[in-house]
Design a protein around this motif. Structure first.
Motif, PDB file in Angstrom:
ATOM      1  N   GLY A  95       0.824  -1.200   0.000  1.00  0.00           N
ATOM      2  CA  GLY A  95       0.000   0.000   0.000  1.00  0.00           C
ATOM      3  C   GLY A  95       0.854   1.244   0.000  1.00  0.00           C
ATOM      4  O   GLY A  95       1.976   1.235   0.498  1.00  0.00           O
ATOM      5  N   VAL A  96       0.304   2.300  -0.560  1.00  0.00           N
ATOM      6  CA  VAL A  96       0.981   3.596  -0.625  1.00  0.00           C
ATOM      7  C   VAL A  96      -0.046   4.659  -0.242  1.00  0.00           C
ATOM      8  O   VAL A  96      -1.197   4.608  -0.682  1.00  0.00           O
ATOM      9  CB  VAL A  96       1.523   3.878  -2.040  1.00  0.00           C
ATOM     10  CG1 VAL A  96       2.160   5.250  -2.117  1.00  0.00           C
ATOM     11  CG2 VAL A  96       2.517   2.801  -2.466  1.00  0.00           C
ATOM     12  N   GLN A  97       0.388   5.617   0.559  1.00  0.00           N
ATOM     13  CA  GLN A  97      -0.515   6.686   0.993  1.00  0.00           C
ATOM     14  C   GLN A  97       0.292   7.957   1.198  1.00  0.00           C
ATOM     15  O   GLN A  97       1.461   7.885   1.576  1.00  0.00           O
ATOM     16  CB  GLN A  97      -1.204   6.290   2.307  1.00  0.00           C
ATOM     17  CG  GLN A  97      -2.160   7.288   2.869  1.00  0.00           C
ATOM     18  CD  GLN A  97      -3.430   7.433   2.053  1.00  0.00           C
ATOM     19  OE1 GLN A  97      -3.852   6.512   1.398  1.00  0.00           O
ATOM     20  NE2 GLN A  97      -4.023   8.599   2.099  1.00  0.00           N
ATOM     21  N   GLY A  98      -0.295   9.080   0.972  1.00  0.00           N
ATOM     22  CA  GLY A  98       0.363  10.354   1.196  1.00  0.00           C
ATOM     23  C   GLY A  98      -0.534  11.298   1.959  1.00  0.00           C
ATOM     24  O   GLY A  98      -1.698  11.003   2.228  1.00  0.00           O
ATOM     25  N   TYR A  99       0.027  12.420   2.306  1.00  0.00           N
ATOM     26  CA  TYR A  99      -0.740  13.472   2.978  1.00  0.00           C
ATOM     27  C   TYR A  99      -0.111  14.811   2.646  1.00  0.00           C
ATOM     28  O   TYR A  99       1.120  14.940   2.655  1.00  0.00           O
ATOM     29  CB  TYR A  99      -0.738  13.282   4.498  1.00  0.00           C
ATOM     30  CG  TYR A  99      -1.337  14.454   5.226  1.00  0.00           C
ATOM     31  CD1 TYR A  99      -2.713  14.612   5.309  1.00  0.00           C
ATOM     32  CD2 TYR A  99      -0.528  15.435   5.783  1.00  0.00           C
ATOM     33  CE1 TYR A  99      -3.257  15.715   5.942  1.00  0.00           C
ATOM     34  CE2 TYR A  99      -1.064  16.534   6.421  1.00  0.00           C
ATOM     35  CZ  TYR A  99      -2.430  16.675   6.498  1.00  0.00           C
ATOM     36  OH  TYR A  99      -2.977  17.763   7.116  1.00  0.00           O
ATOM     37  N   VAL A 100      -0.923  15.786   2.333  1.00  0.00           N
ATOM     38  CA  VAL A 100      -0.455  17.156   2.159  1.00  0.00           C
ATOM     39  C   VAL A 100      -1.354  18.071   2.986  1.00  0.00           C
ATOM     40  O   VAL A 100      -2.560  17.868   3.059  1.00  0.00           O
ATOM     41  CB  VAL A 100      -0.443  17.618   0.675  1.00  0.00           C
ATOM     42  CG1 VAL A 100       0.601  16.859  -0.119  1.00  0.00           C
ATOM     43  CG2 VAL A 100      -1.803  17.479   0.031  1.00  0.00           C
ATOM     44  N   PRO A 101      -0.769  19.075   3.634  1.00  0.00           N
ATOM     45  CA  PRO A 101      -1.571  20.014   4.422  1.00  0.00           C
ATOM     46  C   PRO A 101      -2.551  20.789   3.535  1.00  0.00           C
ATOM     47  O   PRO A 101      -2.335  20.941   2.330  1.00  0.00           O
ATOM     48  CB  PRO A 101      -0.529  20.961   5.021  1.00  0.00           C
ATOM     49  CG  PRO A 101       0.769  20.230   4.931  1.00  0.00           C
ATOM     50  CD  PRO A 101       0.660  19.351   3.733  1.00  0.00           C
TER      51      PRO A 101
ATOM     52  N   GLY B 109       3.209  12.665   8.899  1.00  0.00           N
ATOM     53  CA  GLY B 109       3.437  11.220   8.945  1.00  0.00           C
ATOM     54  C   GLY B 109       2.283  10.470   9.587  1.00  0.00           C
ATOM     55  O   GLY B 109       1.887   9.397   9.122  1.00  0.00           O
ATOM     56  N   ILE B 110       1.749  11.028  10.646  1.00  0.00           N
ATOM     57  CA  ILE B 110       0.610  10.406  11.337  1.00  0.00           C
ATOM     58  C   ILE B 110      -0.595  10.328  10.412  1.00  0.00           C
ATOM     59  O   ILE B 110      -1.246   9.287  10.310  1.00  0.00           O
ATOM     60  CB  ILE B 110       0.275  11.176  12.638  1.00  0.00           C
ATOM     61  CG1 ILE B 110       1.384  10.989  13.664  1.00  0.00           C
ATOM     62  CG2 ILE B 110      -1.077  10.759  13.200  1.00  0.00           C
ATOM     63  CD1 ILE B 110       1.371  12.020  14.791  1.00  0.00           C
ATOM     64  N   GLU B 111      -0.901  11.431   9.734  1.00  0.00           N
ATOM     65  CA  GLU B 111      -2.057  11.438   8.823  1.00  0.00           C
ATOM     66  C   GLU B 111      -1.870  10.452   7.669  1.00  0.00           C
ATOM     67  O   GLU B 111      -2.804   9.732   7.305  1.00  0.00           O
ATOM     68  CB  GLU B 111      -2.315  12.842   8.292  1.00  0.00           C
ATOM     69  CG  GLU B 111      -2.814  13.811   9.349  1.00  0.00           C
ATOM     70  CD  GLU B 111      -4.087  13.347  10.030  1.00  0.00           C
ATOM     71  OE1 GLU B 111      -5.008  12.864   9.335  1.00  0.00           O
ATOM     72  OE2 GLU B 111      -4.168  13.451  11.268  1.00  0.00           O
ATOM     73  N   ALA B 112      -0.673  10.409   7.092  1.00  0.00           N
ATOM     74  CA  ALA B 112      -0.401   9.460   6.009  1.00  0.00           C
ATOM     75  C   ALA B 112      -0.503   8.023   6.524  1.00  0.00           C
ATOM     76  O   ALA B 112      -1.082   7.157   5.859  1.00  0.00           O
ATOM     77  CB  ALA B 112       0.974   9.724   5.405  1.00  0.00           C
ATOM     78  N   ALA B 113       0.046   7.770   7.702  1.00  0.00           N
ATOM     79  CA  ALA B 113       0.019   6.419   8.273  1.00  0.00           C
ATOM     80  C   ALA B 113      -1.408   5.973   8.569  1.00  0.00           C
ATOM     81  O   ALA B 113      -1.786   4.832   8.272  1.00  0.00           O
ATOM     82  CB  ALA B 113       0.869   6.366   9.540  1.00  0.00           C
TER      83      ALA B 113
ATOM     84  N   LEU C 173      -3.015   5.014   5.368  1.00  0.00           N
ATOM     85  CA  LEU C 173      -2.479   3.743   4.871  1.00  0.00           C
ATOM     86  C   LEU C 173      -3.036   2.565   5.652  1.00  0.00           C
ATOM     87  O   LEU C 173      -3.425   1.550   5.063  1.00  0.00           O
ATOM     88  CB  LEU C 173      -0.956   3.748   4.942  1.00  0.00           C
ATOM     89  CG  LEU C 173      -0.269   2.490   4.422  1.00  0.00           C
ATOM     90  CD1 LEU C 173      -0.555   2.293   2.940  1.00  0.00           C
ATOM     91  CD2 LEU C 173       1.224   2.569   4.676  1.00  0.00           C
ATOM     92  N   LEU C 174      -3.090   2.677   6.965  1.00  0.00           N
ATOM     93  CA  LEU C 174      -3.630   1.593   7.784  1.00  0.00           C
ATOM     94  C   LEU C 174      -5.089   1.327   7.433  1.00  0.00           C
ATOM     95  O   LEU C 174      -5.512   0.166   7.332  1.00  0.00           O
ATOM     96  CB  LEU C 174      -3.492   1.930   9.273  1.00  0.00           C
ATOM     97  CG  LEU C 174      -2.061   1.991   9.807  1.00  0.00           C
ATOM     98  CD1 LEU C 174      -2.048   2.555  11.223  1.00  0.00           C
ATOM     99  CD2 LEU C 174      -1.384   0.636   9.749  1.00  0.00           C
TER     100      LEU C 174
ATOM    101  N   LYS D  28       5.708  -6.581   8.613  1.00  0.00           N
ATOM    102  CA  LYS D  28       4.995  -5.334   8.350  1.00  0.00           C
ATOM    103  C   LYS D  28       5.846  -4.117   8.727  1.00  0.00           C
ATOM    104  O   LYS D  28       6.095  -3.877   9.900  1.00  0.00           O
ATOM    105  CB  LYS D  28       3.678  -5.290   9.115  1.00  0.00           C
ATOM    106  CG  LYS D  28       2.749  -6.423   8.723  1.00  0.00           C
ATOM    107  CD  LYS D  28       1.377  -5.940   8.465  1.00  0.00           C
ATOM    108  CE  LYS D  28       0.511  -7.122   8.131  1.00  0.00           C
ATOM    109  NZ  LYS D  28      -0.448  -6.842   7.146  1.00  0.00           N
ATOM    110  N   TYR D  29       6.221  -3.388   7.705  1.00  0.00           N
ATOM    111  CA  TYR D  29       6.947  -2.122   7.864  1.00  0.00           C
ATOM    112  C   TYR D  29       5.984  -0.974   7.602  1.00  0.00           C
ATOM    113  O   TYR D  29       5.065  -1.103   6.806  1.00  0.00           O
ATOM    114  CB  TYR D  29       8.034  -1.983   6.791  1.00  0.00           C
ATOM    115  CG  TYR D  29       9.237  -2.839   6.964  1.00  0.00           C
ATOM    116  CD1 TYR D  29      10.395  -2.312   7.510  1.00  0.00           C
ATOM    117  CD2 TYR D  29       9.251  -4.156   6.548  1.00  0.00           C
ATOM    118  CE1 TYR D  29      11.536  -3.082   7.644  1.00  0.00           C
ATOM    119  CE2 TYR D  29      10.381  -4.939   6.672  1.00  0.00           C
ATOM    120  CZ  TYR D  29      11.518  -4.391   7.221  1.00  0.00           C
ATOM    121  OH  TYR D  29      12.625  -5.149   7.341  1.00  0.00           O
ATOM    122  N   LEU D  30       6.246   0.150   8.212  1.00  0.00           N
ATOM    123  CA  LEU D  30       5.566   1.396   7.867  1.00  0.00           C
ATOM    124  C   LEU D  30       6.661   2.419   7.638  1.00  0.00           C
ATOM    125  O   LEU D  30       7.439   2.718   8.540  1.00  0.00           O
ATOM    126  CB  LEU D  30       4.651   1.852   9.004  1.00  0.00           C
ATOM    127  CG  LEU D  30       3.859   3.129   8.738  1.00  0.00           C
ATOM    128  CD1 LEU D  30       2.819   2.890   7.662  1.00  0.00           C
ATOM    129  CD2 LEU D  30       3.220   3.615   9.999  1.00  0.00           C
TER     130      LEU D  30
END
Length: 134
Positions: A4-10, A53-57, A60-61, A131-133
């Motif tokens: 899985g891949v996930q991102g976050y931008v303000p 990082g928290i929002e992206a994680a 992703l979860l 499982k890596y994050l």
């Protein structure tokens, strides 16, 4: 294997037009040299790399239907950690509930992601981590 891949931008966008009001420049000069039209910026108190990082994680979860307790390693590649100690990855792991993981930062500029990818790949061949994050 990447599952899985996930991102976050303000939300806040600082445009070149806004920069024209702050410094002696213009949109054409910035765009022709960098290709950048806008940048995303965290606004408010206590906003740092870990927030993104928290929002992206979290995204992703949710996307991968992964329980944070199943994450074994959290790695954060950044050149702008929240603070020298604890590591930004420690903050991310704590806030998402990855209680069974170990975590650390890779403090590098542009090559940070490449170093992180190689490290995760090599670590997975040495240690049976599922499982890596990162």
């Amino acid at each position: 294997m990447i599952t899985g891949v996930q991102g976050y931008v303000p939300e806040y966008r600082l445009t070149n037009k806004e920069l024209e009001k702050m410094v002696e420049t213009n949109d054409e000069w910035i765009t022709s040299r960098t290709g950048i039209k806008e940048r995303r910026i965290l606004k408010g108190e206590n906003q740092g790399t870990s927030v993104m990082g928290i929002e992206a994680a979290k995204g992703l979860l949710e996307k991968t239907n992964t329980d944070p307790k199943d994450i074994e390693v959290v790695i954060c590649a950044t050149v702008t950690p929240d603070m020298p100690f604890p590591a930004t990855a420690n903050i991310i792991a704590d806030k998402i509930g990855a209680k069974n993981s170990f975590s650390f930062d890779i403090l590098r500029l542009a090559q940070g992601f490449c170093m992180l990818y190689n490290l995760a790949h090599n670590l997975s061949s040495l240690v049976p981590i599922r499982k890596y994050l990162w």
